[in-house]
Design a protein around this motif. Structure first.
Motif, short mmCIF file in Angstrom:
data_model
loop_
_atom_site.label_atom_id
_atom_site.label_comp_id
_atom_site.label_asym_id
_atom_site.label_seq_id
_atom_site.Cartn_x
_atom_site.Cartn_y
_atom_site.Cartn_z
N PHE A 96 102.66 28.64 83.89
CA PHE A 96 102.83 30.00 83.53
C PHE A 96 101.60 30.80 83.39
N ALA A 97 100.64 30.18 82.44
CA ALA A 97 99.38 30.92 82.32
C ALA A 97 98.51 30.87 83.34
N PHE A 98 98.60 29.88 84.39
CA PHE A 98 97.93 30.19 85.51
C PHE A 98 98.29 31.12 86.56
N TYR A 99 99.62 31.31 86.55
CA TYR A 99 100.20 32.47 87.63
C TYR A 99 100.07 33.68 86.90
N PHE A 100 100.04 33.86 85.60
CA PHE A 100 99.94 35.31 84.79
C PHE A 100 98.39 35.52 85.15
N SER A 101 97.48 34.65 84.74
CA SER A 101 95.96 34.98 84.88
C SER A 101 95.71 35.44 86.15
N ARG A 102 96.23 34.98 87.38
CA ARG A 102 95.82 35.67 88.37
C ARG A 102 96.58 37.05 88.97
N GLY A 103 97.37 37.57 87.82
CA GLY A 103 97.78 38.95 88.07
C GLY A 103 99.09 38.96 88.55
N LYS A 104 99.72 37.75 88.58
CA LYS A 104 101.19 37.93 89.36
C LYS A 104 102.09 37.31 88.38
N SER A 105 103.33 37.53 88.94
CA SER A 105 104.49 36.67 88.15
C SER A 105 104.91 37.91 87.10
N ALA A 106 104.73 39.08 87.52
CA ALA A 106 105.32 39.85 86.26
C ALA A 106 106.74 40.07 86.00
N PHE A 107 107.46 39.57 87.09
CA PHE A 107 108.86 39.69 86.91
C PHE A 107 109.33 38.54 85.94
N LEU A 108 108.55 37.71 85.48
CA LEU A 108 108.74 36.81 84.50
C LEU A 108 108.52 37.21 82.86
N LEU A 109 108.09 38.62 82.85
CA LEU A 109 107.80 39.44 81.52
C LEU A 109 109.24 40.13 81.24
N ALA A 110 109.85 39.79 80.31
CA ALA A 110 111.21 40.23 79.84
C ALA A 110 111.27 41.75 79.54
N ASN A 163 110.32 43.31 82.91
CA ASN A 163 111.22 43.24 84.01
C ASN A 163 112.42 44.03 84.25
N THR A 164 112.77 44.54 82.81
CA THR A 164 113.94 45.44 82.61
C THR A 164 113.62 46.98 82.85
N LEU A 165 112.47 47.11 83.07
CA LEU A 165 112.18 48.75 83.19
C LEU A 165 112.69 49.36 84.61
N SER A 166 112.77 50.47 84.68
CA SER A 166 113.17 50.90 85.89
C SER A 166 111.85 50.88 86.88
N ASP A 167 111.83 51.03 88.04
CA ASP A 167 110.95 51.24 89.22
C ASP A 167 109.86 52.16 88.68
N GLU A 168 110.40 53.42 88.30
CA GLU A 168 109.75 54.88 87.78
C GLU A 168 108.71 54.36 86.65
#
Length: 101
Positions: free
Chosen positions: A12-26, A29-34
């Motif tokens: 997970f740290a590897f993917y986060f450090s590349r600036g990806k996988s924001a959908f895993l941040l609780a 992830n629950t915020l609206s698109d705006e």
């Protein structure tokens, strides 16, 4: 067992450090698109990647303390784990650090 738990944290740290996988941040992830548009997703993911590397290292110290039978490694790992969590909570929730300008 601690070393087996370390592996997913490191991945997970590897993917986060590349600036990806924001959908895993609780919370993110629950915020609206705006609301998501107001945040710098890449900076938030990179920060979480660094924190996850720290947590992974702390868990590695837990496992290492079992292998070499040294309680000091367990204590040091626990202090590091608590320190990383407290730092992440304080740093991430003050001064709108991850809001776009």
């Amino acid at each position: 067992m601690h070393i087996l738990i370390t592996i997913p944290f490191h991945i997970f740290a590897f993917y986060f450090s590349r600036g990806k996988s924001a959908f895993l941040l609780a919370g993110y992830n629950t915020l609206s698109d705006e609301e998501k548009a107001k945040f710098d997703e890449k900076a938030l993911c990179k920060f979480m990647g660094k924190i996850m590397y720290g947590i992974s290292f702390s868990l590695l110290l837990f496992g290492l303390s079992d292998i070499v039978d040294r309680q000091i490694l367990l204590l040091f790992g626990l202090l590091l784990l608590i320190g990383f969590i407290v730092f992440a909570l304080i740093y991430g929730s003050t001064k709108n650090r991850f809001k776009k300008k």
